[in-house]
Design a protein around this motif. Structure first.
Motif, PDB file in Angstrom:
ATOM      1  N   PHE A  19       1.006  -1.657  -0.198  1.00 32.43           N
ATOM      2  CA  PHE A  19      -0.014  -0.061   0.231  1.00 32.43           C
ATOM      3  C   PHE A  19       1.157   1.388   0.085  1.00 32.43           C
ATOM      4  O   PHE A  19       0.762   2.166  -0.532  1.00 32.43           O
ATOM      5  N   PRO A  47      -8.984  -3.639  -2.189  1.00 33.78           N
ATOM      6  CA  PRO A  47      -8.173  -4.321  -1.510  1.00 33.78           C
ATOM      7  C   PRO A  47      -9.540  -5.560  -0.364  1.00 33.78           C
ATOM      8  O   PRO A  47      -9.487  -6.610  -0.079  1.00 33.78           O
ATOM      9  N   MET A  61      -3.840  -3.382  -2.573  1.00 27.66           N
ATOM     10  CA  MET A  61      -3.047  -2.477  -2.543  1.00 27.66           C
ATOM     11  C   MET A  61      -2.385  -1.605  -2.863  1.00 27.66           C
ATOM     12  O   MET A  61      -2.546  -0.728  -2.701  1.00 27.66           O
TER      13      MET A  61
END
Length: 403
Positions: A245, A278, A295
């Protein structure tokens, strides 16, 4: 920038460490929901006070005090966890103090950048400010996962406290003049609300953001670590997911350095939709590689959305109102978070984590689509020239174009 960079090295590990502090004490989704809610409640309660102060006193002084208060809170939490005295109540109490600090730093940050940087350079400045912090976040969660897995969450929390303290020390060198005000704080608050409500693009974005942020954080911060502990390899894999992420955030920053969209607010709204990816992956129970890819895409979209929104906000709100407008916007987006955490914790016990994750993903997409249906969103575009006057600034000067 140095203060933000140093603070980011601790914050990149803090969320993971906080979640597993609760889990190691035997807590589940319900306990984690209480802790995260208590971190948000004081932000909501004191944010309007912070917004008024950001338009009345030195913003650099507010940033210093906010970072110092956060250092004290995280240091106390690290000590409690390290000595084995941490409970859900004590962890929540430290989170309450940290949330109070956020209430004063968020409005001050928005105004401080706009106070220093010319309007036509704001997008580049916002992207550059996020570049080093996002770079740190790439390795921070992964390192944090290893630290938590090997030595426990106390060390990660202690490092977070230290970075806040160093950031506060560095901010002592930033000297921004305090605005000159002749009215009372209550009058400023009333005028701020009138200005917020008069800007359709601002309050509709805030309403949509309330739904999107609550759904994303409930699925990501609340259910994410729980699902990782159940389906994946716990702290290690969740640290990798957070690292992916963060890599997306860094990539999004690079995109913003090279791409300067004209329709800033449209881009900000649309770029938030990938946050659903996600949540869908975890809801469907897909393998770790799919989660890492989702992510990454979510991070790219989120950083593009943040930079575009921040730039649009700073360019289209007068300097003297930035603190209050930021506070109203942040209150709206944070107000549903405590309730969202608590409702999600209850719903997960009734319908299961995966069903709730799917519902959160649907809310993320719906909020973005509905916000794009607001006509005023297409009016908030980039300021390209030094002498350009944003629509809301034109209103303030009495030169508003007829519509």
């Amino acid at each position: 920038m140095a203060a933000s960079l140093i603070s980011a090295t601790g914050s990149a590990m803090a969320t993971l460490a906080l979640a597993y502090s609760v889990i190691e004490e035997g807590g589940g989704a319900g306990d984690l929901g209480v802790v995260l809610a208590m971190n948000t409640v004081p932000t909501v309660v004191f944010l309007l006070v912070g917004g008024v102060l950001a338009d009345r006193v030195s913003r650099s002084r507010l940033l210093f005090l906010g970072n110092l208060l956060a250092a004290v809170a995280q240091g106390a939490l690290a000590a409690l966890v390290a000595t084995g005295h941490a409970t859900t109540a004590s962890i929540a109490a430290c989170g309450f103090v940290s949330g109070t600090a956020v209430a004063f730093t968020v409005p001050a940050t928005q105004g401080a950048v706009a106070q220093i940087v010319p309007a036509e350079q704001l997008q580049r400045a916002n992207a550059l400010l996020r570049l080093p912090t996002n770079a740190v976040k790439v390795l921070g969660p992964a390192v944090g996962g290893v630290v938590v897995a090997v030595s426990g969450p106390a060390w990660a929390l202690a490092w977070d406290a230290l970075t806040f303290a160093v950031a506060a020390f560095l901010l002592l060198g930033l000297r921004l003049d305090a605005p000159v005000t002749a009215t009372s704080a209550l009058s400023d608050l009333r005028a701020g609300w009138a200005g917020f409500w008069a800007r359709t693009w601002l309050w509709t974005y805030t309403v949509a953001g309330t739904v999107l942020v609550a759904a994303w954080l409930a699925g990501f911060q609340l259910l994410g670590p729980v699902v990782a502990a159940e389906r994946y390899a716990g702290a290690r894999d969740w640290g990798l997911a957070q690292g992916a992420f963060a890599a997306g955030l860094l990539a999004g920053t690079v995109v913003c350095l090279r791409w300067r969209p004209y329709r800033l607010l449209v881009v900000a709204v649309a770029a938030g939709a990938p946050l659903a990816a996600p949540l869908l992956v975890m809801g469907w129970g897909l393998s770790l590689p799919w989660l890492l890819l989702a992510m990454l895409l979510a991070g790219i979209g989120l950083d593009v959305a943040i930079v575009a929104w921040t730039t649009a906000f700073q360019q289209h709100v007068p300097q003297g109102e930035l603190g209050r407008m930021s506070a109203f916007n942040s209150v709206g987006e944070r107000l549903a978070i405590p309730l969202g955490y608590l409702l999600t914790a209850l719903a997960a016990g009734t319908w299961g984590n995966r069903t709730v994750l799917m519902a959160c993903a649907g809310l993320v997409v719906a909020s973005a689509v509905l916000n794009l249906c607001v006509r005023d969103v297409y009016r908030i575009n980039a300021v390209k020239r030094v002498d350009a006057v944003a629509p809301d600034q034109a209103v303030e000067r009495g030169n508003a174009p007829r519509r």
